[in-house]
Scaffold this active site. Structure first.
Site, PDB file in Angstrom:
ATOM      1  N   HIS A 355       0.781  -1.229   0.000  1.00 58.20           N
ATOM      2  CA  HIS A 355       0.000   0.000   0.000  1.00 58.20           C
ATOM      3  C   HIS A 355       0.811   1.277   0.000  1.00 58.20           C
ATOM      4  O   HIS A 355       0.237   2.368   0.020  1.00 58.20           O
ATOM      5  CB  HIS A 355      -0.940   0.034   1.206  1.00 58.20           C
ATOM      6  CG  HIS A 355      -2.186  -0.768   0.989  1.00 58.20           C
ATOM      7  ND1 HIS A 355      -3.307  -0.247   0.382  1.00 58.20           N
ATOM      8  CD2 HIS A 355      -2.466  -2.052   1.260  1.00 58.20           C
ATOM      9  CE1 HIS A 355      -4.230  -1.186   0.314  1.00 58.20           C
ATOM     10  NE2 HIS A 355      -3.752  -2.291   0.828  1.00 58.20           N
ATOM     11  N   LYS A 543      -8.904  14.041   3.501  1.00 54.78           N
ATOM     12  CA  LYS A 543      -8.057  12.856   3.543  1.00 54.78           C
ATOM     13  C   LYS A 543      -7.216  12.987   4.803  1.00 54.78           C
ATOM     14  O   LYS A 543      -7.221  14.044   5.434  1.00 54.78           O
ATOM     15  CB  LYS A 543      -7.163  12.757   2.304  1.00 54.78           C
ATOM     16  CG  LYS A 543      -6.459  14.093   1.969  1.00 54.78           C
ATOM     17  CD  LYS A 543      -5.626  14.010   0.713  1.00 54.78           C
ATOM     18  CE  LYS A 543      -6.422  13.975  -0.568  1.00 54.78           C
ATOM     19  NZ  LYS A 543      -6.371  12.711  -1.274  1.00 54.78           N
ATOM     20  N   ARG A 544      -6.497  11.927   5.198  1.00 59.02           N
ATOM     21  CA  ARG A 544      -5.631  12.070   6.351  1.00 59.02           C
ATOM     22  C   ARG A 544      -4.619  13.195   6.123  1.00 59.02           C
ATOM     23  O   ARG A 544      -4.207  13.455   4.986  1.00 59.02           O
ATOM     24  CB  ARG A 544      -4.903  10.740   6.613  1.00 59.02           C
ATOM     25  CG  ARG A 544      -5.798   9.720   7.275  1.00 59.02           C
ATOM     26  CD  ARG A 544      -6.292  10.183   8.631  1.00 59.02           C
ATOM     27  NE  ARG A 544      -5.223  10.218   9.587  1.00 59.02           N
ATOM     28  CZ  ARG A 544      -5.063   9.345  10.566  1.00 59.02           C
ATOM     29  NH1 ARG A 544      -5.942   8.368  10.759  1.00 59.02           N
ATOM     30  NH2 ARG A 544      -4.049   9.441  11.393  1.00 59.02           N
ATOM     31  N   LYS A 549       0.651  14.385   1.065  1.00 57.30           N
ATOM     32  CA  LYS A 549      -0.634  14.699   0.442  1.00 57.30           C
ATOM     33  C   LYS A 549      -0.767  16.205   0.147  1.00 57.30           C
ATOM     34  O   LYS A 549      -1.673  16.637  -0.542  1.00 57.30           O
ATOM     35  CB  LYS A 549      -1.786  14.215   1.328  1.00 57.30           C
ATOM     36  CG  LYS A 549      -1.893  12.677   1.404  1.00 57.30           C
ATOM     37  CD  LYS A 549      -3.003  12.262   2.350  1.00 57.30           C
ATOM     38  CE  LYS A 549      -3.136  10.765   2.526  1.00 57.30           C
ATOM     39  NZ  LYS A 549      -3.873  10.091   1.433  1.00 57.30           N
ATOM     40  N   THR A 651      -8.369   6.664  -2.956  1.00 53.13           N
ATOM     41  CA  THR A 651      -9.727   6.206  -3.261  1.00 53.13           C
ATOM     42  C   THR A 651     -10.698   7.369  -3.087  1.00 53.13           C
ATOM     43  O   THR A 651     -11.782   7.356  -3.676  1.00 53.13           O
ATOM     44  CB  THR A 651     -10.161   5.031  -2.354  1.00 53.13           C
ATOM     45  OG1 THR A 651      -9.866   5.367  -0.994  1.00 53.13           O
ATOM     46  CG2 THR A 651      -9.443   3.757  -2.762  1.00 53.13           C
ATOM     47  N   LYS A 655     -14.244   8.624  -5.224  1.00 50.98           N
ATOM     48  CA  LYS A 655     -15.557   8.998  -4.662  1.00 50.98           C
ATOM     49  C   LYS A 655     -16.009  10.342  -5.222  1.00 50.98           C
ATOM     50  O   LYS A 655     -17.177  10.522  -5.584  1.00 50.98           O
ATOM     51  CB  LYS A 655     -15.472   9.101  -3.135  1.00 50.98           C
ATOM     52  CG  LYS A 655     -15.111   7.810  -2.435  1.00 50.98           C
ATOM     53  CD  LYS A 655     -14.742   8.067  -0.960  1.00 50.98           C
ATOM     54  CE  LYS A 655     -14.016   6.878  -0.373  1.00 50.98           C
ATOM     55  NZ  LYS A 655     -13.348   7.210   0.912  1.00 50.98           N
TER      56      LYS A 655
HETATM   57  C1  LIG Z   1     -12.057   7.299   1.189  1.00 54.17           C
HETATM   58  C2  LIG Z   1     -11.618   7.742   2.527  1.00 54.17           C
HETATM   59  C3  LIG Z   1     -10.274   8.001   2.768  1.00 54.17           C
HETATM   60  C4  LIG Z   1      -9.201   7.881   1.701  1.00 54.17           C
HETATM   61  O1  LIG Z   1      -9.012   9.142   1.119  1.00 54.17           O
HETATM   62  P1  LIG Z   1      -7.715   9.453   0.193  1.00 54.17           P
HETATM   63  O2  LIG Z   1      -8.016  10.777  -0.367  1.00 54.17           O
HETATM   64  O3  LIG Z   1      -7.693   8.377  -0.855  1.00 54.17           O
HETATM   65  O4  LIG Z   1      -6.547   9.426   1.082  1.00 54.17           O
HETATM   66  C5  LIG Z   1      -9.904   8.430   4.025  1.00 54.17           C
HETATM   67  N1  LIG Z   1     -10.816   8.599   4.996  1.00 54.17           N
HETATM   68  C6  LIG Z   1     -12.131   8.374   4.803  1.00 54.17           C
HETATM   69  C7  LIG Z   1     -13.089   8.602   5.910  1.00 54.17           C
HETATM   70  C8  LIG Z   1     -12.573   7.930   3.564  1.00 54.17           C
HETATM   71  O5  LIG Z   1     -13.878   7.688   3.375  1.00 54.17           O
END
Ligand SMILES: *Cc1c(COP(=O)(O)O)cnc(C)c1O
Length: 808
Positions: A355, A543-544, A549, A651, A655
């Site tokens: 990952h 995102k985190r 990032k 991911t 979305k």
């Molecule tokens: C989808 C999701 C992530 C992943 O987000 P990235 O932008 O791909 O890092 C992190 N936290 C939550 C709550 C999510 O639903």
């Protein structure tokens, strides 16, 4: 297939309330009603589970076991009702019984048993494996506390415990009769018997692992699967006064271990912390899982010799890597196999998903810790390591390669190399990421065993992330694509492309987005007291929080916009709202500073009349699955701006795309594949490519040069030093960018190198927004082409290319 009518649901809920709480619907609280809903749906799924188990046994089906230290499930009530196709009936039944359906859904806590993308991926895959009728189970730990709740106090993150189980446990079915004992520490004693060398572990500390199963329903099928969450208990009886002194101490030790092991999820994302409790968690859930799989297998087949024909174990990152030595231990010590046979079966049973390529995230356990905590596993790892090293030497005759591929090296156990040696497949999670693994990170292993290396680009559960959470768009998609097909055939979304020049359709798309923005604004006002302007561009980075990032790059651009507005109040023609959401690992100081900076900037802009109806920054507290579900349908711009080569897939990007947001992004992770289907014309690409990032770093990157050369950049970096109206200086972040700090080089993630290109992409975005039809057309293309990012596609690839199991 529908298990309930509205009426039968009403009766079932009424009966549940009476049986469990001794209350009528009139007397029951929302909490009690939520539990009753969960119990009623759980009963249906549990009954289906009985049938599924019979079928697996009768037809001797191969099973998939998905091991992950994280399953970020979020809420289950609406999802299960959706998959069981009783969501409208449930809503109606609740209203008939005097409840507000929305309140009942809202009261359910998120099952936050994960940090971010990796954990959410596991949850999405569980849904798809079930929908595709694959006999599968997820395995993890039943953490008492999930990912912490984030509060923002005076601009700073404060962590609070997440007690999700009070209500969330309604979904869990404890199975004490299937408990397993997991052993830690102790000393090994070897003896010969029957011409065999036997090894027993004496004086070990035992912890009881008790499964709590969460049954999950698939969509459009009666198939159900389980997520098995292991809870830790002491093996000793409660009355310790009966024990002799020695046993008393042992019992106390076991009590202590049992009390801590399943207590809390480690809150670090993409970061390795060599804590012994974390290693205990890993072995606890791995050993319990492997024992439970092996016991069931033996029960069905009477032998473990065909284990690999009937089971495949997928490990989500290296966190469950101890499955490899644990399988060996069971095959050798408990089933009496010789090494070669045990190794043959093990290496045909396990597959590993990588990952991350971030060095700080690679697990390297100190051998001293392994040895004292897991003495038998350590012995087995030593043997695996020695044989692997021999194989590498025989193949390469090159000591550099031997060192690079070693499992035990410099007093550490390198878990990724263990997974490569002991697995039948190694996959990355996007095309670019898998190429980087093959050509760079695992280059030597890949030249020796190229057949192991694969790619499976991540995917998301499109039923949850589009159909369930965005009913307006769901209805439009169904109308335009001719019904429900897309729910099981996500590529049917492509039919939307045909409406690219249909003005009426584009206007309806815009109206849906507008309604979703208004709804989100209402929610933000109600829950946070934040006033959002639904006329503004909703430009979102959630995102985190991690330096790679590059939330800080987003901030730098906003500062530049703000400064431009100071010079020219007409510089912004359309109101622009930047929304952030991110948890920082509690020990990640820089990430926490960036959160504070976002809040300082938000406060500055809030208090500057020039910005009114032009510019706004909002930090949304406690970003989690349920917040993402409200936000995605309302988003217009998706910020996916990681340094190229660093984000394995992402991911969140998928979305957003599926809900019609346009991406501002680098060619990183799955953005590359989004670009493949969208072209330059349907997204806003910017920045260095992965190979250029490597080259810039190799040739010596000097961010100060960019600082002196670029006036806009210099002015906005200087603003960090001076800070904003709250008087907090961000000189530390300024220093990091220009000179480096704490061992990390100046601007490690190349924000300054990409700054100008990023500002240009933002400008292109704002210009496009000024042409609504063009914007809506691009949005339509994004939705239309997002089908390949459905988790159903990804899971089908795992099933075909790695697991070799049939699927729907
Ligand atoms: C989808 C999701 C992530 C992943 O987000 P990235 O932008 O791909 O890092 C992190 N936290 C939550 C709550 C999510 O639903």
């Amino acid at each position: 297939m529908t298990p309930f009518t509205t009426q039968s649901l009403e009766s079932a809920l009424t009966a549940k309330l009476m049986l469990n709480f001794g209350k009528t619907p009139e007397e029951a609280t929302d909490q009690e009603m939520m539990k009753a809903c969960a119990l009623v749906l759980r009963d249906v799924m549990a009954m289906r589970r009985v049938e599924v188990k019979k079928q697996i046994r009768r037809q001797q089906q191969k099973q998939v076991h998905y091991l992950s230290l994280e399953f970020l499930m979020g809420r289950s009530l609406m999802k299960n009702a959706y998959n069981l196709e009783v969501l409208p009936q449930l809503r109606e039944a609740l209203e008939h019984l005097g409840f507000k359906a929305a309140d009942i859904f809202e009261i359910e806590p998120d099952a936050g048993l994960g940090n971010g993308g990796l954990g959410r991926l596991a949850a999405c895959y569980l849904d798809s494996m079930t929908t595709l009728e694959i006999p599968a189970a997820g395995y993890s730990i039943c953490y008492e506390l999930g990912i912490f709740k984030q509060k923002i106090v005076e601009g700073q993150q404060v962590e609070l415990p997440d007690n999700w189980k009070d209500l969330g446990a309604a979904w869990l079915l404890p199975k004490p009769e299937e408990a397993q004992t997991v052993q830690f520490g102790g000393t090994l004693r070897e003896f010969w018997d029957d011409g065999h060398l036997h090894i027993v572990n004496e004086n070990a500390t035992s912890v009881l692992a008790v499964p709590c199963d969460m049954v999950v329903a698939g969509y459009g099928t009666d198939h159900v699967n389980t997520l098995r969450l292991w809870d830790a208990r002491s093996t000793k009886p409660v009355d310790m006064s009966l024990f002799s002194r020695g046993e008393y101490l042992k019992a106390a030790e076991e009590e202590a271990m049992a009390a801590t092991i399943a207590k809390v999820l480690y809150p670090e994302d993409n970061h390795y912390e060599g804590k012994s409790l974390r290693l205990k968690q890993q072995y606890f859930f791995v050993s319990a899982t492997v024992q439970s799989i092996a016991t069931k297998h033996l029960d069905t087949y009477g032998t473990l010799k065909n284990f690999h024909e009937k089971n495949v174990i997928q490990i989500n990152d290296t966190h469950p890597a101890l499955v490899i030595p644990e399988l060996m231990r069971i095959f050798i010590d408990e089933a009496g196999m010789d090494w070669d046979e045990a190794w043959d079966i093990t290496t045909k049973s396990v597959a590993y998903t990588n990952h991350t390529v971030l060095a700080e995230a690679l697990e390297r356990w100190p051998q001293s810790l392994m040895e004292s905590l897991l003495p038998r596993v350590w012995q087995i790892i030593q043997e695996i390591s020695a044989r692997w090293q021999q194989k590498v030497e025989d193949f390469y005759h090159d000591s550099a390669k031997t060192a690079n591929m070693a499992i035990i090296w410099g007093g550490e156990v390198r878990m990724a190399n263990l997974c490569i040696a002991g697995g039948m497949a190694v996959n990355g999670v996007s095309g670019l990421h898998s190429e980087i693994l093959k050509k760079d990170v695992f280059r030597d292993a890949c030249s020796m065993e190229p057949w192991k290396f694969q790619n499976v680009t991540n995917g998301i559960d499109h039923r949850r992330w589009l159909s369930e959470i965005n009913p307006g768009l769901d209805a439009l998609v169904k109308e335009l694509t001719g019904g429900d097909d897309y729910l099981l055939q996500p590529l049917a979304l492509q039919k939307l492309d045909a409406y690219a020049d249909d003005k009426a359709v584009l206007e309806r798309l815009a109206a849906i987005k507008r309604a979703n923005k208004e709804e989100f604004a209402l929610y933000a006002k109600k829950t946070r007291g934040v006033i959002l302007n639904p006329d503004a561009i909703f430009d979102v980075q959630v995102k985190r929080l991690h330096e790679y990032k590059r939330q800080l790059l987003n901030v730098l651009h906003i500062i530049a916009l703000y400064q431009k507005l100071q010079d020219d109040p007409n510089a912004i023609t359309h109101p622009h709202t930047f929304l952030f959401g991110a948890k920082a690992a509690p020990g990640y100081a820089v990430a926490k500073r960036i959160i504070r900076l976002i809040n300082s900037l938000a406060d500055q802009i809030d208090h500057d009349p020039i910005c009114k109806d032009k510019l706004q920054v909002v930090f949304l507290e406690n970003y989690r699955v349920s917040l993402a579900e409200r936000l995605m349908p309302a988003s217009e711009v998706s910020q996916q701006i990681s340094t190229a080569g660093k984000e394995a897939s992402g991911t969140g990007n998928m979305k957003f795309m599926m809900n019609g947001a346009l991406t501002i992004g680098t060619l990183d992770g799955a953005n590359v594949e989004m670009h493949d289907v969208l072209g330059d014309e349907n997204m806003f690409l910017f920045g260095l490519h992965a190979d250029e990032v490597s080259r810039v770093k190799r040739e010596g990157y000097v961010p100060q040069r960019l600082y002196s050369r670029d006036d806009t950049l210099r002015r906005c970096l200087d603003a960090l030093r001076h800070g904003f109206r709250d008087g907090v200086s961000y000189d530390d972040l300024y220093q990091r960018l220009l000179f480096g700090a704490g061992g990390s080089p100046a601007d490690e993630y190349l924000l300054l190198a990409d700054f100008d290109s990023y500002c240009q992409a933002e400008r292109r975005m704002a210009e496009t927004y000024a042409d609504p039809m063009q914007w809506n057309r691009m949005s339509l293309h994004n939705i239309a082409r997002s089908g390949i990012f459905a988790a159903d596609r990804a899971v089908a690839e795992y099933a075909d290319n790695i697991w070799h199991v049939p699927h729907k």
